[in-house]
Design a protein around this motif. Structure first.
Motif: not given
Length: 414
Positions: A242-244, A249-250, A259-266, A329-342
């Motif tokens: 969500r911090t992304y 912003k979007k 994401y790759l550096h935070d989750y995959i390569y790590s 699976g081609n939908r994502v959260a609209r913004n930070y607030l929406c990400a929090r709700i989701n």
């Protein structure tokens, strides 16, 4: 004095359960829950004065309102005995070494196979399980196999039993009600499509034993990683993801690079290092009991690939000229607030998996309505640089998969 010998039979367990009036259950969480349930079934749960998981750090309350503490927080007591519950001899010995302050004759290891057998007899006997992998066409496979008269699958894919089994003392009964949903399948193969089981080989073995046949769905791990990332940006359960949205912003392709550096390569998320998990299952299951299906074959050659799956499951082949297209699976959260709700919605959605079908249908309607406002479609594709970097990252794993499947994947993947 010498440590009490390991309990290896149910008769020995019954004798000790009736003999010791105060016991502490200590070890792997799932094994502690299995033995606590056994005491509960025997109406002897009042004799369990405390529980401790191998990972317990803080004091709290566990199942049946039992004290849950770090094992070191329990004072030694001449009237209390400790059941030690590990999956291997080395793990059991390691757990026992933490009990140096306790009288050796009060430390009682319990055989892992005995505990697993207690668990299996309480659970539905599955004939097959698709245990992986996420974003590899498992929803389409569930839809297709659900139409076969000789196969029974629950209406919903992914009941997530492995996530909530340890939360309830009556979890097997809850799962059975949810799985059967009032149906009484006869002369059908019982199965489940649970891609989240990919990392839970021990859970599958403890719950279902060696009976079920195991299916793995795999695809090019580069595409799988990107598709999974899109799904995670839709669900937005992870605060880090969500911090992304704070940063960009979007939704943008740059998020995937982060994401790759935070989750995959790590190494934090290795779900698409397929052979790591397949080899875990090979610890419990014979190679002949495991069938690996390539998603690319399933899409391009549905009839022959589905015939192979049905033959593996020992059912009369049903003709599939094409595979149902599900869960793009081609939908994502609209913004930070929406990400929090989701994120809140998804957490709630996971926690009601054991609820009645009627309640789940009502909640699904609510979720669908809210998602109309909080989600947006994305057509962003993976960048060429990230694609090449991921191919290099997964290279060794893919070559190892070639050895397991005896198939050259250079033309199919890379």
């Amino acid at each position: 004095m010498n440590r009490t010998k390991q309990i290896t039979t149910e008769e020995e367990l019954k004798q000790s359960a009736s003999l010791f009036e105060h016991v502490i259950l200590y070890g792997e969480k799932s094994l502690v829950v299995i033995l606590l349930r056994y005491y509960w079934q025997q109406s002897l749960d009042t004799r369990v004065t405390g529980i401790s998981y191998a990972t317990t750090k803080k004091d709290s309350t566990g199942l049946l309102e039992k004290p849950l503490k770090n094992i070191q927080a329990y004072p030694t007591d001449e009237t209390t005995y400790i059941y030690v519950l590990g999956r291997t001899d080395s793990q059991t010995e390691s757990l026992c070494s933490a009990l140096h302050a306790w009288p050796q004759e009060h430390i009682i290891p319990v055989d892992y196979e005995l505990l697993a057998s207690l668990s299996r007899r309480d659970n539905l006997p599955m004939d097959f399980l698709c245990v992986g992998f996420t974003k590899c066409c498992s929803t389409s496979l569930h839809t297709a196999l659900s139409k076969h008269k000789q196969i029974y699958l629950p209406r919903r894919k992914e009941l997530l039993y492995g996530r909530w089994k340890n939360r309830y003392i009556d979890a097997p009964e809850r799962f059975q009600r949810t799985y059967l949903d009032g149906n009484s399948p006869t002369h059908q193969k019982l199965g489940s499509i649970e891609p989240t089981f990919f990392f839970q080989s021990h859970f599958v073995y403890e719950t279902y034993g060696k009976k079920p046949k195991i299916i793995f769905l795999v695809r090019n791990p580069v595409g799988a990683t990107y598709s999974y990332f899109i799904m995670m940006m839709k669900r937005s359960m992870d605060p880090k993801l969500r911090t992304y949205y704070h940063k960009y912003k979007k939704f943008t392709p740059e998020m995937f690079h982060d994401y790759l550096h935070d989750y995959i390569y790590s190494g934090k998320d290795q779900r698409f290092c397929y052979t790591k998990w397949i080899k875990e299952y090979l610890r419990y299951y014979d190679p002949d009991s495991i069938h690996i299906v390539f998603m690319e074959d399933l899409i391009c050659h549905p009839e022959s690939t589905m015939n192979e799956i049905q033959t593996f499951l020992d059912v009369q082949p049903k003709k599939y000229t094409k595979l149902p297209h599900s869960n793009p699976g081609n939908r994502v959260a609209r913004n930070y607030l929406c990400a929090r709700i989701n994120g809140k919605l998804q957490t709630f959605r996971v926690n009601i998996k054991s609820a009645s079908q009627i309640r789940q249908k009502l909640f699904t309607k609510l979720f669908t309505f809210i998602w109309k406002f909080t989600l947006v479609e994305t057509k962003e594709k993976i960048s060429k640089s990230d694609q090449l970097a991921l191919e290099a990252f997964y290279y060794d794993s893919v070559r190892e998969l070639e050895q397991i499947t005896k198939r050259d994947l250079k033309d199919l993947w890379f």
